[in-house]
Design a protein around this motif. Sequence first.
Motif, short mmCIF file in Angstrom:
data_model
loop_
_atom_site.label_atom_id
_atom_site.label_comp_id
_atom_site.label_asym_id
_atom_site.label_seq_id
_atom_site.Cartn_x
_atom_site.Cartn_y
_atom_site.Cartn_z
N ARG A 86 -8.37 2.02 -20.08
CA ARG A 86 -8.00 3.30 -19.48
C ARG A 86 -6.55 3.71 -19.69
N ARG A 87 -5.62 2.76 -19.73
CA ARG A 87 -4.20 3.12 -19.70
C ARG A 87 -3.42 2.71 -20.94
N ILE A 88 -3.99 1.80 -21.76
CA ILE A 88 -3.25 1.28 -22.92
C ILE A 88 -4.11 1.41 -24.17
N ARG A 162 -7.06 8.95 -23.11
CA ARG A 162 -5.76 9.48 -22.68
C ARG A 162 -4.90 8.39 -22.04
N PRO A 163 -4.55 7.35 -22.82
CA PRO A 163 -3.75 6.26 -22.25
C PRO A 163 -2.34 6.70 -21.93
N ALA A 164 -1.68 5.95 -21.05
CA ALA A 164 -0.28 6.20 -20.72
C ALA A 164 0.63 5.75 -21.85
N VAL A 165 0.16 4.75 -22.60
CA VAL A 165 1.00 4.18 -23.65
C VAL A 165 0.10 3.67 -24.79
N VAL A 166 0.58 3.80 -26.01
CA VAL A 166 -0.13 3.27 -27.18
C VAL A 166 0.73 2.19 -27.82
N LEU A 167 0.11 1.06 -28.11
CA LEU A 167 0.79 -0.06 -28.77
C LEU A 167 0.24 -0.18 -30.18
N ALA A 168 1.13 -0.14 -31.17
CA ALA A 168 0.69 -0.19 -32.56
C ALA A 168 1.40 -1.33 -33.29
#
Length: 243
Positions: A86-88, A162-168
């Motif tokens: 949900r958030r990441i 619609r995450p708060a943050v995306v980690l790539a």
Amino acid sequence: MQAVLEGRALAKTYRSGDIDVLALRGVDIRVAPGECVAVVGRSGCGKSTLLHLLGGLDRATAGEVYVEGRRVDGVSDAEWARLRRRRIGFIFQAFHLLDAMSALDNVALPARLAGHDRAGARKRAGDLLCELGLENRVEATPAQLSGGEQQRVAIARALVNRPAVVLADEPTGNLDTDSARTVLELLTTQRGEDRGLLIVTHDPRVAAGADRVVRLRDGLVVGDTALAAAGTRPAQLVELEGW
Ligand code: ADP
Ligand code: MG
């Protein structure tokens, strides 16, 4: 401003046979709403480890993780899984799409897992694929897509809830120069007003598009530099290339 994602004094020691590998030795990092942070440094300096700890894919030996202000390093695996749904959002170098599914179904799946109905999930997935320039590829399977197209599908999948943050993690590592440029532009423009983006990369060109560059060496932060607005970056880019 409250960070969307924050790590405090993060440490990670891997046990490898009889040897302890100190992959992270006390790292502080924070991503503000709408901010793009690049974490750079040579292979082996701890970038992927940091991303895994911040996204709950692995547990820290010491330190704290906060998602939208809430401390989460001690939560259960099930709660981490819920947070990741949900958030990441995650984007990996190797795309990690499901081979048997169409692009549309790959993107819709996390929305279904988060409880959205089939029609709503497919609509949102289709809209995102269009925004990412893949309107003609929605029914294609990963094997029918180029590397750049696959990574754009992976971006849509990361954004669908619609995450708060995306980690790539090295999101352009498997792409040719042109595809890499497209993917980076889409990643940075799709992050939205409030969504944070953390990209780990060893590629100075990728880092040059960030708002801030955090440099790691041997598991420690050795630099934290805000970059000027896009378009005025050549000098700093040259500096970055010296790492
Ligand atoms: P980077 O992503 O910057 O290349 P990593 O975070 O993958 O760096 O690795 C940091 C250090 O931790 C390296 O020395 C690496 O060999 C070691 N390492 C990473 N994962 C493991 C593991 N599962 N077991 C043992 N050592 C590991
Ligand atoms: Mg890595």
